[in-house]
Design a protein around this motif. Structure first.
Motif, PDB file in Angstrom:
ATOM      1  N   LEU A 289      -6.440  10.430  -8.003  1.00 45.12           N
ATOM      2  CA  LEU A 289      -5.279   9.734  -7.438  1.00 45.12           C
ATOM      3  C   LEU A 289      -4.960  10.226  -6.027  1.00 45.12           C
ATOM      4  O   LEU A 289      -4.594   9.433  -5.146  1.00 45.12           O
ATOM      5  N   TYR A 290      -5.081  11.525  -5.797  1.00 44.87           N
ATOM      6  CA  TYR A 290      -4.841  12.066  -4.464  1.00 44.87           C
ATOM      7  C   TYR A 290      -5.830  11.493  -3.445  1.00 44.87           C
ATOM      8  O   TYR A 290      -5.450  11.083  -2.344  1.00 44.87           O
ATOM      9  N   ILE A 291      -7.102  11.465  -3.813  1.00 44.68           N
ATOM     10  CA  ILE A 291      -8.126  10.961  -2.881  1.00 44.68           C
ATOM     11  C   ILE A 291      -7.906   9.480  -2.581  1.00 44.68           C
ATOM     12  O   ILE A 291      -8.016   9.042  -1.423  1.00 44.68           O
ATOM     13  N   GLU A 292      -7.544   8.719  -3.614  1.00 46.78           N
ATOM     14  CA  GLU A 292      -7.241   7.298  -3.394  1.00 46.78           C
ATOM     15  C   GLU A 292      -6.044   7.141  -2.460  1.00 46.78           C
ATOM     16  O   GLU A 292      -6.052   6.294  -1.554  1.00 46.78           O
ATOM     17  N   GLY A 293      -5.020   7.959  -2.682  1.00 45.19           N
ATOM     18  CA  GLY A 293      -3.831   7.924  -1.822  1.00 45.19           C
ATOM     19  C   GLY A 293      -4.145   8.319  -0.395  1.00 45.19           C
ATOM     20  O   GLY A 293      -3.638   7.701   0.564  1.00 45.19           O
TER      21      GLY A 293
ATOM     22  N   ASP B  45       0.812  -1.221   0.000  1.00 42.51           N
ATOM     23  CA  ASP B  45       0.000   0.000   0.000  1.00 42.51           C
ATOM     24  C   ASP B  45       0.845   1.270   0.000  1.00 42.51           C
ATOM     25  O   ASP B  45       0.509   2.257  -0.654  1.00 42.51           O
ATOM     26  N   TYR B  46       1.941   1.246   0.768  1.00 41.97           N
ATOM     27  CA  TYR B  46       2.776   2.461   0.858  1.00 41.97           C
ATOM     28  C   TYR B  46       3.339   2.827  -0.513  1.00 41.97           C
ATOM     29  O   TYR B  46       3.291   3.984  -0.936  1.00 41.97           O
ATOM     30  N   GLN B  47       3.888   1.828  -1.210  1.00 43.90           N
ATOM     31  CA  GLN B  47       4.442   2.077  -2.534  1.00 43.90           C
ATOM     32  C   GLN B  47       3.360   2.572  -3.497  1.00 43.90           C
ATOM     33  O   GLN B  47       3.624   3.421  -4.359  1.00 43.90           O
ATOM     34  N   LYS B  48       2.151   2.056  -3.326  1.00 47.68           N
ATOM     35  CA  LYS B  48       1.042   2.482  -4.191  1.00 47.68           C
ATOM     36  C   LYS B  48       0.692   3.941  -3.947  1.00 47.68           C
ATOM     37  O   LYS B  48       0.420   4.701  -4.886  1.00 47.68           O
ATOM     38  N   VAL B  49       0.696   4.352  -2.677  1.00 47.20           N
ATOM     39  CA  VAL B  49       0.410   5.750  -2.333  1.00 47.20           C
ATOM     40  C   VAL B  49       1.449   6.674  -2.969  1.00 47.20           C
ATOM     41  O   VAL B  49       1.119   7.691  -3.582  1.00 47.20           O
TER      42      VAL B  49
END
Length: 411
Positions: free
Chosen positions: A247-251, A221-225
């Motif tokens: 993308l920001y909201i997903e992160g 998850d961290y790498q995805k953020v």
């Protein structure tokens, strides 16, 4: 998994009296748990590293102790605990020398270089990383560690402005990883390419590669953020605010779910700027307040300063220049406080380095003195042997001459 770990810790006194094989397995489990906690729960990560080291010492497991110290150094180095990270490497080196273990020389040099690099001493760090390259032995070092070293070396070259050498090492890291069917190890270099290249087609190519790798590893998850944020910033540069907002909201949701506090501050702050571009001023203050609250909770001076700067920009945008000036002054104060903190860290780190070099020089000087004494001793013994030999030789000659003379007189 978590229940199993806690159960393991409850049974630790019993397990400590079990066979060495079981202890070794437990150490590996604890080490893995520490690494799992590195991104989300720093206190727990340190707890498991300390627990693993304590267990190693109690069982005299030197190899696992060295390995844990090096991983602990990597953790402390990335978290800004430079003095502790340097000590971890020094302790690992001391154990290696004491027990004549040379297989970790490569990693000790690599992680010491990483400490210097993260400290901001790029040239010194790069020099140590290049020294580590010279110590690499294919038969005794895993491909993963070589790929890791090439990644750090490439990163250091890029930071000093040598893009060509940097890309060469990053591509080497990717090649080694893919040759061993390890796309996850290649991910770090691919993700760095998304920050280095500027051509849209090239960027999209590497973003796609990174996304495909992460799809195979949903636990990252961290790498995805981080990838989402990099991609969002790229979309902002292209004027595609709709995609960047998504993308920001997903992160943000992932950060809040997993508790990535430090990155959460950065994410809230960045998203606040996007909202400024969109003129969604009512939402801006909401995210800046969240960023500021976490920055103070985790006592991150750099994040606090950046948040104050963002408040100043926000109030300037809405024409409230009184508050803009207020936060601008707070930003300067907090930035100065952060610089002082960094100076103190650098001073402590350099003091630790100096003390270490002082001790090493003292040991070297003492060893030289011992070597000199041995040399003098050997020379003295050799001289005495020569004197004794010459004495015996001349006595025998004198005895032989006397014997001949007596025989001659009798005749």
């Amino acid at each position: 998994m978590k229940i199993g770990i806690f159960y393991l810790l409850l049974l630790l006194p019993v397990l400590l009296s079990s066979a060495n094989k079981i202890d070794s397995n437990n150490i590996l489990v604890i080490s893995n748990k520490a690494e799992d906690m590195m991104m989300s729960n720093h206190d727990s990560a340190a707890y498991y590293f300390d627990l693993g080291l304590k267990l190693c010492k109690s069982k005299g497991d030197i190899l696992n102790e060295i390995n844990l110290l090096l991983n602990y150094s990597r953790y402390n180095s990335t978290k800004g605990h430079y003095e502790v990270a340097f000590k971890n490497c020094k302790d690992a080196n001391k154990l290696s020398e004491e027990y004549g273990i040379t297989k970790y020389d490569f990693e000790i040099k690599m992680y010491t270089g990483l400490v210097y690099y993260n400290m901001g001493l790029y040239l010194e760090g790069l020099e140590l990383l290049i020294d580590a390259q010279k110590l690499y032995l294919p038969k005794s070092t895993s491909y993963y560690k070589k790929a890791e070293l090439d990644y750090y070396t490439g990163m250091a070259y890029i930071d000093i402005g040598d893009l060509n050498n940097g890309l060469d090492y990053l591509n080497s890291s990717i090649s080694i990883s893919l040759l061993n069917n390890d796309s996850l190890s290649a991910y770090k270099s691919y993700s760095l390419f998304t920050l280095v290249f500027q051509n849209p087609d090239t960027l999209n190519k590497y973003f796609d590669i990174c996304e495909n790798i992460l799809k195979k590893h949903p636990e990252l998850d961290y790498q995805k953020v981080v990838l989402n944020v990099n991609k969002a910033m790229n979309y902002i540069d292209q004027g595609n605010l709709k995609e960047s907002r998504t993308l920001y909201i997903e992160g943000i949701h992932l950060c809040e779910k997993r508790g990535f506090d430090e990155y959460q501050v950065y994410l809230y702050n960045n998203f606040a700027y996007q909202l400024m571009y969109e003129k969604s001023y009512d939402s801006v203050i909401y995210y800046l307040d969240k960023a500021s609250r976490i920055a103070f909770e985790i006592k991150n001076l750099a994040a606090q300063a950046e948040t104050y700067d963002s408040y100043s920009d926000y109030y300037t945008k809405i024409g409230d220049y009184k508050n803009a000036l207020k936060y601008s002054k707070l930003y300067i104060e907090k930035s100065n406080e952060f610089r002082e903190q960094q100076k103190m860290k650098e001073t402590r780190f350099l003091s630790a380095v100096f003390e270490n070099e002082k001790k090493e020089n003292a040991i070297l000087k003492q060893q030289n003195e011992i070597n000199k004494l041995w040399l003098y001793f050997i020379i003295t013994i050799a001289f005495l042997l020569i004197v004794v030999g010459m004495t015996v030789y001349f006595r025998q000659r004198w005895a032989l001459s006397r014997s001949k003379l007596e025989t001659s007189e009798k005749i």
